[in-house]
Design a protein around this motif. Sequence first.
Motif, PDB file in Angstrom:
ATOM      1  N   ASN B  89      -5.405   3.742  -0.147  1.00  0.00           N
ATOM      2  CA  ASN B  89      -5.101   4.159  -1.930  1.00  0.00           C
ATOM      3  C   ASN B  89      -3.747   4.517  -2.256  1.00  0.00           C
ATOM      4  O   ASN B  89      -3.765   5.362  -3.278  1.00  0.00           O
ATOM      5  CB  ASN B  89      -6.193   4.487  -2.487  1.00  0.00           C
ATOM      6  CG  ASN B  89      -6.371   4.402  -4.304  1.00  0.00           C
ATOM      7  OD1 ASN B  89      -6.711   3.020  -4.817  1.00  0.00           O
ATOM      8  ND2 ASN B  89      -7.390   4.976  -5.110  1.00  0.00           N
ATOM      9  N   SER B 115      -5.074   1.344   2.082  1.00  0.00           N
ATOM     10  CA  SER B 115      -5.249   0.384   0.872  1.00  0.00           C
ATOM     11  C   SER B 115      -4.162   1.320   0.346  1.00  0.00           C
ATOM     12  O   SER B 115      -3.929   2.319   0.312  1.00  0.00           O
ATOM     13  CB  SER B 115      -6.800   0.807   0.537  1.00  0.00           C
ATOM     14  OG  SER B 115      -6.955   1.973   0.134  1.00  0.00           O
ATOM     15  N   ALA B 118      -3.509  -1.290  -6.706  1.00  0.00           N
ATOM     16  CA  ALA B 118      -2.403  -2.653  -6.986  1.00  0.00           C
ATOM     17  C   ALA B 118      -0.834  -2.723  -8.027  1.00  0.00           C
ATOM     18  O   ALA B 118      -0.806  -3.594  -7.103  1.00  0.00           O
ATOM     19  CB  ALA B 118      -3.998  -3.483  -7.998  1.00  0.00           C
ATOM     20  N   ILE B 119      -0.983  -2.455  -8.297  1.00  0.00           N
ATOM     21  CA  ILE B 119       0.174  -2.063  -9.154  1.00  0.00           C
ATOM     22  C   ILE B 119       1.181  -2.168  -8.219  1.00  0.00           C
ATOM     23  O   ILE B 119       2.177  -2.040  -8.534  1.00  0.00           O
ATOM     24  CB  ILE B 119      -0.189  -1.413 -10.810  1.00  0.00           C
ATOM     25  CG1 ILE B 119      -1.523  -2.157 -11.356  1.00  0.00           C
ATOM     26  CG2 ILE B 119       1.962  -1.852 -11.102  1.00  0.00           C
ATOM     27  CD1 ILE B 119      -1.680  -1.223 -12.817  1.00  0.00           C
ATOM     28  N   LYS B 122       2.304  -4.814  -5.785  1.00  0.00           N
ATOM     29  CA  LYS B 122       3.281  -5.710  -6.375  1.00  0.00           C
ATOM     30  C   LYS B 122       4.873  -5.227  -6.828  1.00  0.00           C
ATOM     31  O   LYS B 122       5.095  -5.957  -6.262  1.00  0.00           O
ATOM     32  CB  LYS B 122       2.405  -5.688  -7.691  1.00  0.00           C
ATOM     33  CG  LYS B 122       1.171  -6.937  -7.588  1.00  0.00           C
ATOM     34  CD  LYS B 122       0.639  -7.475  -8.839  1.00  0.00           C
ATOM     35  CE  LYS B 122       1.795  -8.470  -8.662  1.00  0.00           C
ATOM     36  NZ  LYS B 122       1.828  -9.828  -9.096  1.00  0.00           N
ATOM     37  N   ASN B 123       4.767  -3.230  -7.262  1.00  0.00           N
ATOM     38  CA  ASN B 123       5.806  -3.012  -7.592  1.00  0.00           C
ATOM     39  C   ASN B 123       6.728  -2.952  -6.099  1.00  0.00           C
ATOM     40  O   ASN B 123       8.179  -3.441  -6.215  1.00  0.00           O
ATOM     41  CB  ASN B 123       5.342  -1.590  -7.838  1.00  0.00           C
ATOM     42  CG  ASN B 123       5.302  -1.786  -9.393  1.00  0.00           C
ATOM     43  OD1 ASN B 123       5.002  -2.654  -9.821  1.00  0.00           O
ATOM     44  ND2 ASN B 123       4.740  -0.568  -9.752  1.00  0.00           N
ATOM     45  N   ALA B 126       8.323  -6.201  -5.917  1.00  0.00           N
ATOM     46  CA  ALA B 126       9.028  -6.361  -6.121  1.00  0.00           C
ATOM     47  C   ALA B 126      10.704  -6.242  -6.255  1.00  0.00           C
ATOM     48  O   ALA B 126      11.503  -6.163  -6.670  1.00  0.00           O
ATOM     49  CB  ALA B 126       8.797  -5.937  -7.894  1.00  0.00           C
ATOM     50  N   ASN B 127      11.055  -5.393  -4.633  1.00  0.00           N
ATOM     51  CA  ASN B 127      11.775  -4.207  -4.687  1.00  0.00           C
ATOM     52  C   ASN B 127      11.950  -4.122  -3.127  1.00  0.00           C
ATOM     53  O   ASN B 127      13.124  -3.532  -2.860  1.00  0.00           O
ATOM     54  CB  ASN B 127      11.659  -2.936  -5.277  1.00  0.00           C
ATOM     55  CG  ASN B 127      11.829  -2.528  -6.747  1.00  0.00           C
ATOM     56  OD1 ASN B 127      12.855  -2.659  -6.765  1.00  0.00           O
ATOM     57  ND2 ASN B 127      10.035  -2.918  -6.888  1.00  0.00           N
ATOM     58  N   ARG B 176      -0.803  -9.885   2.037  1.00  0.00           N
ATOM     59  CA  ARG B 176      -1.310 -11.161   1.436  1.00  0.00           C
ATOM     60  C   ARG B 176       0.243 -11.928   1.934  1.00  0.00           C
ATOM     61  O   ARG B 176       1.718 -12.050   1.628  1.00  0.00           O
ATOM     62  CB  ARG B 176      -0.971 -11.008   0.200  1.00  0.00           C
ATOM     63  CG  ARG B 176      -2.011 -10.436  -0.633  1.00  0.00           C
ATOM     64  CD  ARG B 176      -2.284 -10.362  -1.879  1.00  0.00           C
ATOM     65  NE  ARG B 176      -2.816 -10.890  -2.848  1.00  0.00           N
ATOM     66  CZ  ARG B 176      -4.024 -11.342  -3.371  1.00  0.00           C
ATOM     67  NH1 ARG B 176      -4.447  -9.173  -3.440  1.00  0.00           N
ATOM     68  NH2 ARG B 176      -4.703 -11.666  -3.858  1.00  0.00           N
ATOM     69  N   PRO B 177      -0.438 -13.242   1.996  1.00  0.00           N
ATOM     70  CA  PRO B 177       0.964 -14.551   2.559  1.00  0.00           C
ATOM     71  C   PRO B 177       1.837 -14.928   1.320  1.00  0.00           C
ATOM     72  O   PRO B 177       3.120 -14.999   1.576  1.00  0.00           O
ATOM     73  CB  PRO B 177       0.250 -15.718   2.685  1.00  0.00           C
ATOM     74  CG  PRO B 177      -1.260 -15.319   2.813  1.00  0.00           C
ATOM     75  CD  PRO B 177      -1.657 -13.866   2.294  1.00  0.00           C
ATOM     76  N   GLY B 178       1.457 -14.798  -0.071  1.00  0.00           N
ATOM     77  CA  GLY B 178       2.323 -14.555  -1.092  1.00  0.00           C
ATOM     78  C   GLY B 178       3.931 -13.543  -1.050  1.00  0.00           C
ATOM     79  O   GLY B 178       4.740 -13.548  -1.025  1.00  0.00           O
ATOM     80  N   ASP B 179       3.275 -12.349  -0.884  1.00  0.00           N
ATOM     81  CA  ASP B 179       3.635 -11.386  -0.387  1.00  0.00           C
ATOM     82  C   ASP B 179       5.129 -11.744   0.286  1.00  0.00           C
ATOM     83  O   ASP B 179       6.198 -11.168   0.649  1.00  0.00           O
ATOM     84  CB  ASP B 179       3.043  -9.680  -0.680  1.00  0.00           C
ATOM     85  CG  ASP B 179       2.101  -9.883  -1.912  1.00  0.00           C
ATOM     86  OD1 ASP B 179       2.886 -10.343  -3.213  1.00  0.00           O
ATOM     87  OD2 ASP B 179       1.592  -9.213  -1.468  1.00  0.00           O
ATOM     88  N   GLN B 181       5.466 -13.813   1.535  1.00  0.00           N
ATOM     89  CA  GLN B 181       7.066 -14.620   1.838  1.00  0.00           C
ATOM     90  C   GLN B 181       7.851 -14.397   0.873  1.00  0.00           C
ATOM     91  O   GLN B 181       9.319 -14.645   0.846  1.00  0.00           O
ATOM     92  CB  GLN B 181       6.807 -16.095   1.436  1.00  0.00           C
ATOM     93  CG  GLN B 181       5.388 -16.951   1.960  1.00  0.00           C
ATOM     94  CD  GLN B 181       6.250 -17.246   3.056  1.00  0.00           C
ATOM     95  OE1 GLN B 181       7.646 -18.129   3.331  1.00  0.00           O
ATOM     96  NE2 GLN B 181       5.848 -17.238   4.596  1.00  0.00           N
ATOM     97  N   ARG B 185      11.832 -14.038   1.756  1.00  0.00           N
ATOM     98  CA  ARG B 185      13.007 -14.285   1.412  1.00  0.00           C
ATOM     99  C   ARG B 185      14.385 -13.756  -0.514  1.00  0.00           C
ATOM    100  O   ARG B 185      15.682 -13.617  -0.456  1.00  0.00           O
ATOM    101  CB  ARG B 185      12.190 -14.998   0.314  1.00  0.00           C
ATOM    102  CG  ARG B 185      11.853 -16.653   0.741  1.00  0.00           C
ATOM    103  CD  ARG B 185      11.309 -18.269  -0.808  1.00  0.00           C
ATOM    104  NE  ARG B 185      10.149 -18.114  -0.243  1.00  0.00           N
ATOM    105  CZ  ARG B 185       9.237 -18.030  -1.067  1.00  0.00           C
ATOM    106  NH1 ARG B 185       8.622 -17.989  -1.996  1.00  0.00           N
ATOM    107  NH2 ARG B 185       8.332 -19.116  -0.829  1.00  0.00           N
ATOM    108  N   PRO B 189      12.267 -13.357  -8.417  1.00  0.00           N
ATOM    109  CA  PRO B 189      11.363 -14.324  -9.215  1.00  0.00           C
ATOM    110  C   PRO B 189      11.532 -15.044 -10.072  1.00  0.00           C
ATOM    111  O   PRO B 189      10.433 -16.330 -10.705  1.00  0.00           O
ATOM    112  CB  PRO B 189      10.071 -12.867  -8.883  1.00  0.00           C
ATOM    113  CG  PRO B 189      10.818 -11.246  -8.994  1.00  0.00           C
ATOM    114  CD  PRO B 189      12.522 -12.110  -8.314  1.00  0.00           C
TER     115      PRO B 189
END
Lengths: 467, 217
Positions: B89, B115, B118-119, B122-123, B126-127, B176-179, B181, B185, B189
């Motif tokens: 966590n 683990s 969740a936020i 994602k942060n 983004a960085n 996660r696959p999206g993360d 990618q 790249r 976003p």
Amino acid sequence: MPEGRSSAPRTLFDKLWDSHRIETDADGEGLLYIDRVCLHERTGSIALAELAARGQSVRRPGHVFCVMDHIVDTRPGRGDATPVPGGENFIIGLRHHAARFGLRLFDVGDENQGIGHLVMAEQGIALPGLTVVCPDSHTCTLGALGCLAFGIGSSETEHVLATSTLRLGKPATLEVVVEGVLAAPATAKDLALVLIAEYGADGGLGAAMEFRGGAVARLDMEARMTLCNMAVEFGAATALVAPDAKTIAYVAKRPYAPAAPPEAAWQALRTDADAAFDHRIAIDAGAVAPRVTWGTSPAQGVNVSGRVPPPRNSSDRRALDYIGLEPGTALTAVPIDAAFIGSCTNARLSDLRLAAAVLKNRRVAPGVAAVCVPGSSQVKKAAEAEGLHRTFQAAGFEWRESGCAMCFYAGGETFGAGKRVITTTNRNFEGRQGPGTRSHLASPAVVAASAIRGRIASPETLDAMVP
Amino acid sequence: MPDELRGKVEPVRPFACHRGIAAPLLRDNVDTDAIIPSREMRRVSKRGLGAGLFANWRYADVGGRLPNPRFVLNQPAYAGASILLGGHNFGCGSSREHAVWALSDFGIRAIFAPSFGAIFRKNCIANGLLPGTVPAADLSTLAGWVAAAPQQNLLAIDLRAGKVSTAKAELAFGIRPGDRQLLLRGLDPIAHTLTAAASIDAFERARFDACPWAKLN
């Protein structure tokens, strides 16, 4: 509109997801349409400044609402000045950028100012069936209205402002069934603390959870908000309660709610019979008693009548060291230095009524600093109309202006290093309420009773107290 | 208006491979208040937050800058660490992206934990900071190997392959696959999503037709 095409039974979360999903990319990430955005001075100011620097516009400014809540001073007679070094810049920054982008701002001094999650509900900005985001982890509070609400970061906030969308992987679903009768003096806060203690601070598995069952149906809207508020402390992505007659009655006639509410559509926002969740938890509300935390994670809690448990691991040992308690100590033997009633978790009118009922005709114990910060200016006004402020003040509580305040030291105020605080807030992390401050999470009733007793206490034990 | 209120755009740094010193911080539920206390979030800016990283643990004096020699990132053995090994966590709690900005500013490029909040996860994406999930037992193994000689036993990360390796062993990590990618790249976003602006507009029109009450002016 692009509803889910499948006729298979769906959960409430699936319905909300499907009705907002614009597309799903090759990696399985959904692009969700976002109906409402709430910004606060702490990170909204940064997100808007970055957007301005990009030369990017806010795609739908009428759907973006700004509040001053995080670092505003809560002391009476406040202006822009805050005890936070440099704090004024956040307030000035948000005001400047809100005006520049044409966003509705609930500014310091506005009669509708308050903690964002309260304002969004009070004003009817968050509604059943909508998607709502805010750069604040407790945005999940609004799931109590049957809207899909996510706390997000600043970069994601910029993305939503510029595109009206949020990109995210579809979370798993978690059903939390609560049956039985939640009996006073236990409250929704105690229920949440039991859930987190039993399954851990990551027991929510990053899932979209739905609270269901008879005990949830019986909770009033404000209690549902308290329950959903704590979902992030459970490690859930968000929480939901299906709209019912109480929800529709709550939303009716609020300033930004529709004049003709789509009641049938809102009533249809419920999990279909036979819909499958990915995970399930069942909890008996009848077994929930008043709770208090003994450590530095919301998961480290016991009944108020209980004792500090022996440490199970290094995290527990570390927590005991910080909090300054020995295993085996009865919680009711622990003296407190301060009591705080406030925050997006427990500072609504019903919370203040609960606390006031305990405080009535009693006095805070000598040496205990006691502060009440109503969750919004509207809550404060309503409480004052009932005379609750006089009960708080007569008992020895300070009665403040609304804001996030001492929940996380962001207002620059703290009860002090080493001080032990019983608090209606949501996080007891190390240093959360100030460097070295020791926080014990509890319901408003337990906080009020503890303030009176000068030690951690459950309200039903006060009558036996020697005056 | 102070300059920092004006904002400043920087591109997202792509992430493919990284090799660096790893530091263990294996306690569970390391929250974002611990990663950066609110009092350290003084500037209306994403930059310059590294000094406030782990302030409550890293400094011996409250609000000061006197290093606490017991804190892992202050130990000479872990000087220059760019990878953290965390507990369950990791990054729970507040959504403050300042936690990731502070980590990045300090020089952290990747975190491995069983683990993540969740936020926070994602942060990180983004960085351009890698949050890789690794089972607790594997993390202990990694930490043990690193601890023997932190400045020599570097970890090598290959995001495309999803592997983190030592001189002796190789472990798979989860993302996660999206993360993955997005990290590879280093895409902007917003610019990426705006390529779908027509779809968003069309979706919105249909939504407002079906739910006119959802639209405010």
